[in-house]
Write an enzyme that holds these catalytic residues in place. Structure first.
Site, PDB file in Angstrom:
ATOM      1  N   HIS A   1     -11.282  -5.713   8.212  1.00  0.00           N
ATOM      2  CA  HIS A   1     -11.791  -5.596   6.841  1.00  0.00           C
ATOM      3  C   HIS A   1     -13.170  -4.938   6.805  1.00  0.00           C
ATOM      4  O   HIS A   1     -13.933  -5.152   5.870  1.00  0.00           O
ATOM      5  CB  HIS A   1     -11.892  -6.976   6.168  1.00  0.00           C
ATOM      6  CG  HIS A   1     -10.574  -7.584   5.809  1.00  0.00           C
ATOM      7  ND1 HIS A   1      -9.714  -8.069   6.751  1.00  0.00           N
ATOM      8  CD2 HIS A   1      -9.970  -7.786   4.617  1.00  0.00           C
ATOM      9  CE1 HIS A   1      -8.628  -8.559   6.156  1.00  0.00           C
ATOM     10  NE2 HIS A   1      -8.759  -8.396   4.860  1.00  0.00           N
TER      11      HIS A   1
ATOM     12  N   GLU B   1       0.808  -1.218   0.000  1.00  0.00           N
ATOM     13  CA  GLU B   1       0.000   0.000   0.000  1.00  0.00           C
ATOM     14  C   GLU B   1       0.844   1.273   0.000  1.00  0.00           C
ATOM     15  O   GLU B   1       0.458   2.270  -0.605  1.00  0.00           O
ATOM     16  CB  GLU B   1      -0.969  -0.005   1.190  1.00  0.00           C
ATOM     17  CG  GLU B   1      -2.125  -1.001   1.052  1.00  0.00           C
ATOM     18  CD  GLU B   1      -1.749  -2.435   1.384  1.00  0.00           C
ATOM     19  OE1 GLU B   1      -0.628  -2.659   1.903  1.00  0.00           O
ATOM     20  OE2 GLU B   1      -2.555  -3.345   1.139  1.00  0.00           O
TER      21      GLU B   1
END
Lengths: 334, 339
Positions: free
Chosen positions: A138, A69
């Site tokens: 998540h 990321e």
């Protein structure tokens, strides 16, 4: 709603396909745009919203990245500084922790730090939302983290129409814009015009007009608030429901205008209530419309805990229409 | 992939020797950095420049030896020790000092200061207050160069300390994966802030880390401008040809403290060590070489120093006479209002 040419055909499409259409329009209209993210090219993303774009636009326009990321956001910042218009994908919003330096210290600040000489037209699509039993890492809605950073814009499409229109608006904007999508909305059906159109960033949407109560919602909570409004109507409460659409910039004016009419307000978001963006909205209301208020501003959000896994726990964790009604009744004493 | 790892000595075995014109260019860039930094350090100690400066003195051969290969269309990212990189890339003293003084005429209109000094027109994508902040951005700029099918390269300067940050590793992996025209120049000055390299990483040579990303790792004497020139030239040529990134480790040393000037009498390194490295002052070494090769006499070198010093006096005066930013400009450029 933005004007759409009369000959434009409007179809009923799911939110997930509206995302695809938004990105497709961006790649069509901007030769300097490209998509980069984890599993976006070959797989079309874990939720499938880039499906078909690799075949349509080719490998020079859509890139699978490593699970990196920092690298993804860094790629976008450097490429944008060098003149491209990146569309980046952070698969789950929870993963922004992995790249918070690149977001907070590089992307958000570069233009200001450089005295305005850098322009970063970056769009970041990322998936938030609880309710899919994906547990604590998540499922989060972290828009408040981003909205706190001067230099970023943050939008939260609640409908298929807004998903497509806000993606297009984000990509046309010369600033970094986070488009916070919601995984529980992917199957939601709604009217989506063909072709390109923009939903303006920074303008709230009054989805339901009402006389004596204002509910301001972020993202997916719009649907819950509309359901709640029906139930409140039976109790004599005529609620105006305003979808913020954009949390940064936030359309304070639209909310104040409503509160001046209704005199009572509630803010609803999926994120943890404490320190959530709703606290800012409530503060704005009391700063700008204190004399109009007949009751303290109510807030509905998630409890102060990580998102739980068990369906039994998650069901009570995520705000819904029932909770909105309960809180409204407490607030209004009815 | 085999470990490609060589030590460059500046003897000209990698590339052809630089021309005299190039040697003089490198020399001037080094002298410009040195005097700019010496004066900036003094201005900071005198309380005229606010905040913190991280001076580049001792490391000049790296910036000069790399940058002489680049044009304004090639991008670089820098570190919190970034003045030298901007000067070597063509930075203007007036606007640089003005920025350090926090004036509206500075490169960043006084919004960035030393740690964020930048100039997009020169391809200098910023000094960076975050250790390891630069490599992912340079990788992104290199991506843009490849996307546009240009021959431009992007160079990330970073330190031995930054080579422990995940951002460096992610950038290196992606640059190599996509075969981007990027060069990772590690200025190994032996210290991550105040911690010696042996206490912050288990490797001696940062260049070893290149093997993990399938790119060449090259070690060069960072006090030898010609060695840096040769090694950087090869890495940059490789990148321009589409052959991907290189990790170039320059072994160097900062003469002054992590922040400011005071270089001696601190506990984290010995005075003997500092003195030993100062004997290998990159400018003195280079001037001795230029004199020996009859490229630049001692007298000619002195004239270069004098010219640069005069330019600095004028630039400091420009900065001191420049207005502070208008308070009304505070909120400017948080966002672009175009588009």
């Amino acid at each position: 709603m933005s004007a759409v040419a009369s000959e434009t055909k409007t179809r009923q499409l799911p939110y997930v396909v509206a995302i695809t259409e938004g990105v497709r329009e961006v790649l069509k209209e901007q030769a300097n745009a490209f998509v980069a993210g984890e599993d976006v090219a070959g797989a079309g993303s874990v939720y499938g919203y880039y499906r078909g774009l690799l075949d349509e636009f080719g490998a020079d326009r859509i890139y699978d990245t490593p699970i990196s990321e920092k690298g993804i956001i860094g790629l976008g910042v450097g490429a944008a500084a060098a003149g491209l218009r990146p569309v980046l994908d952070i698969m789950f919003m929870d993963f922004i922790g992995e790249c918070m330096d690149e977001i907070a210290n590089q992307m958000a600040k570069m233009r200001f730090m450089f005295g305005g000489s850098a322009t970063l037209p970056i769009t970041v699509l990322t998936m938030a939302g609880a309710g899919a039993n994906l547990a604590a890492q998540h499922s989060q809605s972290l828009e408040a983290w981003l909205a706190h950073l001067p230099g970023l814009k943050v939008v939260m499409p609640a409908t298929p129409y807004d998903a497509k229109g806000l993606i297009i608006a984000a990509a046309r904007d010369d600033n970094p814009v986070f488009v916070v999508l919601n995984k529980m909305s992917l199957a939601m059906m709604g009217d989506v015009p063909e072709g390109p159109y923009e939903v303006p960033i920074g303008k709230a949407n009054v989805v339901r007009t009402g006389k004596n109560y204002t509910i301001v919602t972020l993202g997916r909570m719009l649907g819950q608030a509309l359901d709640a409004a029906k139930q409140l109507a039976e109790l004599g409460i005529d609620a105006e429901v305003i979808d913020a659409r954009s949390v940064q910039p936030f359309d304070t004016e639209a909310v104040i205008k409503s509160v001046e009419k209704t005199h009572r307000a509630m803010v609803v978001h999926e994120a943890v209530r404490f320190g959530g963006f709703g606290a800012e909205i409530a503060a704005q209301i009391q700063e700008h419309a204190f004399d109009y208020l007949d009751a303290p501003v109510a807030r509905v959000g998630a409890p102060f805990s990580p998102v739980p896994f068990s369906p039994a726990l998650e069901k009570v964790y995520v705000p819904n229409a029932e909770r909105i009604v309960v809180v409204a009744r407490e607030q209004l004493g009815i | 992939m085999a470990r490609i790892h060589k030590t460059v000595t500046g003897d000209g075995f990698l590339a052809k020797q630089p021309t005299n014109k190039t040697l003089l260019d490198i020399h001037r860039r080094m002298v410009r950095i040195r005097h700019f930094e010496e004066r900036a350090g003094k201005l900071m100690e005198d309380g005229k420049i606010p905040g913190a400066l991280h001076l580049y003195v001792g490391q000049e051969a790296v910036a000069a030896g790399v940058m002489v290969h680049l044009t304004a269309e090639d991008q670089i990212t820098s570190t919190h020790r970034g003045h030298g990189h901007l000067i070597a890339k063509g930075g203007d003293f007036d606007r640089m000092y003005a920025e350090l003084f926090g004036r509206s005429t500075g490169y960043c209109k006084g919004k960035g200061g030393s740690m964020h000094i930048s100039n997009m027109d020169l391809g200098m994508l910023g000094a960076n207050g975050i250790v390891g902040g630069g490599p992912p951005i340079a990788m992104g700029a290199a991506f843009a160069n490849k996307f546009r099918k240009s021959k431009h390269v992007a160079v990330a300067f970073f330190g031995d300390g930054a080579s422990n940050e995940g951002s460096f590793h992610e950038a290196a992996n992606m640059a190599s994966l996509y075969k981007l025209p990027a060069i990772f120049v590690c200025e190994n000055n032996g210290y991550g802030e105040y911690t010696a390299q042996a206490n912050h990483q288990a490797v001696v040579d940062v260049a070893d880390r290149a093997a993990g990303y399938g790119m060449p790792g090259v070690i060069v004497d960072g006090m030898d401008a010609v060695a840096v020139y040769e090694a950087a030239g090869e890495a940059i040529a490789r990148a321009r040809k589409g052959q991907g990134p290189t990790l170039l480790e320059c072994k160097t040393y900062r003469f002054y403290d992590h922040v400011g000037v005071r270089g001696m009498g601190l506990n984290y390194r010995t005075d003997d060590e500092v003195k030993k490295w100062m004997k290998r002052d990159p400018i003195k070494l280079f001037e001795a070489r230029l004199a020996e090769q009859k490229v630049l006499s001692k007298k000619q070198a002195e004239a270069v120093h004098a010219e640069v010093l005069a330019e600095i006096e004028a630039a400091v005066a420009f900065a001191e006479q420049s207005p502070m930013p208008d308070v009304a400009s505070l909120l400017d450029d948080v966002y672009s209002t175009a588009g």
